[in-house]
Structures are given as structure tokens and as C-alpha cells.
Design a protein around this motif. Sequence first.
Motif, short mmCIF file in Angstrom:
data_model
loop_
_atom_site.label_atom_id
_atom_site.label_comp_id
_atom_site.label_asym_id
_atom_site.label_seq_id
_atom_site.Cartn_x
_atom_site.Cartn_y
_atom_site.Cartn_z
N MET A 67 0.85 -1.20 0.00
CA MET A 67 0.00 0.00 0.00
C MET A 67 0.89 1.25 0.00
SD MET A 67 -3.17 -1.00 0.00
CE MET A 67 -4.26 0.18 0.81
N ALA A 68 0.50 2.22 -0.80
CA ALA A 68 1.35 3.38 -1.01
C ALA A 68 0.74 4.65 -0.45
CB ALA A 68 1.63 3.55 -2.50
N VAL A 69 1.60 5.64 -0.20
CA VAL A 69 1.20 7.00 0.16
C VAL A 69 1.43 7.87 -1.07
CG1 VAL A 69 1.70 9.00 1.59
CG2 VAL A 69 1.75 6.71 2.59
N LEU A 70 0.42 8.65 -1.44
CA LEU A 70 0.53 9.52 -2.60
C LEU A 70 0.93 10.92 -2.16
CD1 LEU A 70 0.15 9.96 -5.66
CD2 LEU A 70 -2.21 10.62 -5.16
N VAL A 71 2.00 11.45 -2.75
CA VAL A 71 2.49 12.79 -2.46
C VAL A 71 2.11 13.71 -3.61
CG1 VAL A 71 4.54 14.20 -2.00
CG2 VAL A 71 4.44 11.84 -1.14
N THR A 72 1.34 14.75 -3.31
CA THR A 72 0.88 15.68 -4.35
C THR A 72 1.73 16.94 -4.42
OG1 THR A 72 -0.69 16.77 -2.84
CG2 THR A 72 -1.49 14.85 -4.10
N ARG A 73 2.77 17.01 -3.61
CA ARG A 73 3.64 18.19 -3.55
C ARG A 73 4.35 18.41 -4.89
NH1 ARG A 73 8.36 18.86 1.10
NH2 ARG A 73 8.34 21.15 1.16
N THR B 258 12.00 10.84 2.60
CA THR B 258 11.69 10.77 4.04
C THR B 258 10.68 9.66 4.33
OG1 THR B 258 12.11 13.15 4.31
CG2 THR B 258 10.79 12.07 6.01
N LEU B 259 9.66 9.57 3.50
CA LEU B 259 8.64 8.54 3.69
C LEU B 259 9.22 7.14 3.51
CD1 LEU B 259 5.63 10.22 1.86
CD2 LEU B 259 5.76 9.70 4.31
N ARG B 260 10.04 6.97 2.49
CA ARG B 260 10.64 5.64 2.26
C ARG B 260 11.55 5.25 3.42
NH1 ARG B 260 11.37 7.84 -3.42
NH2 ARG B 260 9.61 6.95 -4.59
N ALA B 261 12.23 6.23 4.00
CA ALA B 261 13.08 5.95 5.16
C ALA B 261 12.25 5.50 6.36
CB ALA B 261 13.90 7.18 5.53
N ARG B 262 10.98 5.89 6.39
CA ARG B 262 10.07 5.48 7.47
C ARG B 262 9.32 4.19 7.14
NH1 ARG B 262 7.32 10.99 10.04
NH2 ARG B 262 9.23 12.25 10.06
N GLY B 263 9.64 3.61 6.00
CA GLY B 263 9.06 2.32 5.64
C GLY B 263 7.83 2.37 4.76
N PHE B 264 7.50 3.54 4.22
CA PHE B 264 6.32 3.67 3.37
C PHE B 264 6.68 3.47 1.90
CE2 PHE B 264 5.12 6.38 7.02
CZ PHE B 264 3.87 5.84 7.32
N LEU C 54 4.09 6.98 -4.03
CA LEU C 54 3.77 7.36 -5.40
C LEU C 54 3.75 8.89 -5.47
CD1 LEU C 54 0.88 4.90 -6.37
CD2 LEU C 54 3.25 4.86 -7.18
N LEU C 55 4.14 9.44 -6.61
CA LEU C 55 4.20 10.89 -6.78
C LEU C 55 3.21 11.36 -7.84
CD1 LEU C 55 8.08 11.44 -6.81
CD2 LEU C 55 6.52 11.60 -4.86
N ALA C 56 2.47 12.41 -7.50
CA ALA C 56 1.58 13.05 -8.46
C ALA C 56 1.60 14.54 -8.18
CB ALA C 56 0.16 12.50 -8.35
N PRO C 57 2.65 15.25 -8.61
CA PRO C 57 2.71 16.70 -8.37
C PRO C 57 1.55 17.39 -9.07
CG PRO C 57 4.42 16.01 -9.92
CD PRO C 57 3.82 14.76 -9.36
N MET C 58 0.72 18.08 -8.30
CA MET C 58 -0.51 18.66 -8.84
C MET C 58 -0.35 20.13 -9.25
SD MET C 58 -2.15 15.95 -8.93
CE MET C 58 -3.31 16.80 -9.99
N ILE D 138 -3.55 2.44 -2.88
CA ILE D 138 -3.10 3.67 -2.22
C ILE D 138 -3.89 3.82 -0.93
CG2 ILE D 138 -2.92 6.18 -2.43
CD1 ILE D 138 -2.79 5.78 -5.48
N GLU D 139 -3.19 4.07 0.17
CA GLU D 139 -3.87 4.14 1.47
C GLU D 139 -3.99 5.55 2.04
OE1 GLU D 139 -1.83 2.00 4.54
OE2 GLU D 139 0.15 2.62 3.86
N ALA D 140 -3.25 6.52 1.48
CA ALA D 140 -3.33 7.89 1.99
C ALA D 140 -2.79 8.86 0.95
CB ALA D 140 -2.54 8.03 3.29
#
Length: 245
Positions: free
Chosen positions: A1-7, A18-24, A27-31, A173-175
Motif C-alpha cells: 500500500m502506497a502513500v501519494l504525495v501531491t507536492r 523521508t517517507l521511504r526511510a520510514r518504511g512507506f 507514489l508521486l503526483a505533483p498537482m 493507495i492508502e493515503a
Amino acid sequence: MAVLVTRPQPDNEATAATLRARGFEVLLAPMLRFEALALQDDADAHYGAVIVTSANALRGFEQHPAGQRLLELPLFAVGEHTASAARRAGFDRVISANGDAAALREEVLARVRAKELKKTSPLLYLAGADLARDLAGDLGERGLTVVTQTTYRMIPVSDLPREVSDGFAAHRIEAVLHYSRRSARAFLEAARAAGVEISALAILQCSISDPVASILRDAGATQVLVARSPDENALLEALTRALRP
């Protein structure tokens, strides 16, 4: 399950690391897409300080010859991320408000009251084309003169990456992390265009502030978390508490 970053890029890569270092999984979708605008500096103007509410306002700043004289001025930054960008651009005297635009306003006013900043000296506000808050107006109401220079604009991205659309459709995707009202609106429109709006809004939405969260709640999201303070560290802490209790 992935976390989506819209930044937007390139900051989204730092967030992903940072997220991968925390074990997440990430996925990236810059909006929003960054577009620099030329700095139109008045060489005859004499400013007391520079104020900045986004690191984006300083991207490519060191490449503007007109901006070199500004490096001698104190710079007031909204938070530490923006303050770090100012130091990289060459500013030596950087003051971070460690908050939002309201905190920055109060920091500037505190320096005026302490006579560390002259009330009669104009302030140069390096800003984006679309502002969530009228900081210049707020300071102007308190007797300060603010000259606003628009140094960039953020253009909404209309489509989600295919990998992200497929991820929503397959419930992988979970968040989702949200950083601004404009990017949240762009995300909703892109999800709607891709036909995955229901899946996208059914999962956890982590917002950097209440105004951003309101955009998502109004769209129908029911799992909305808000960071304790308007900065990324607090946003990632909220995400981690929710998904790694």
C-alpha cells in the motif's frame, strides 16, 4: 500500500525519500507545476528587509543579477524550509517565523516594535502569483509599506500519472498528502477526470492546514487529518500516527 504525495517538484522527491526511510511505499503526483517569473527589481528602491512565504519564491534567485544587492538585507521566512532555501540563495541574515503567514506577520511586527526593523523602510515581498493570504495588506494595515514582487506562479496539473490512476482503481493507495488549497483542488479535478474520484476520496487525506482540509471535506472526503502545525514535519507525524499506530 502506497502513500501519494501531491507536492510539486522538486520538493516532492525529498518528501518521498523521508517517507521511504520510514518504511512507506510512495507514489508521486505533483498537482502544481512551477514556472519562474523574471525579478523586476528597482535599483533605486531602498528596502529594510525581504519577506518570503514560500521557498519557490527563491528558486533560481541567485541567477538574477538584480537580486544580488538584496542578499545584504535581512530576510523573514515563513518557516525553516523557506529559511533554508534563503540561505542557499545567499542570504546571511535569515529569520524564520516557524509557522504560517500570520506567524510571519507577527514576527515582522515584533522586530519593528523592538526597533530592529525601521517602520519607515519598505519591505520587499517575494511572492507567488496566487496568494492564499494578503500578507502585504495585513502589514499595510499596521502601518508598514510592502512592495510585492511576483517571482513565480504554480500552474495546476490536469492529469494524474497512469500509475496513480491505476493505483486508486486497484485500491493500492492508502493515503494522500495535501500541501495547499490549489493543489487539493487540482487533485480533485484530476481524480474526477480519471474516473477514480470515489476511490481517491474513500481513503485517508492528510492536510497541512484546516483551509486545505476544508476543500477535501467539501468534496466528500470523510477521513481527513490535519497537521498540528502548518509544516511538513507535523504533516508526516499525522500520517505516521494514523498508519503506524
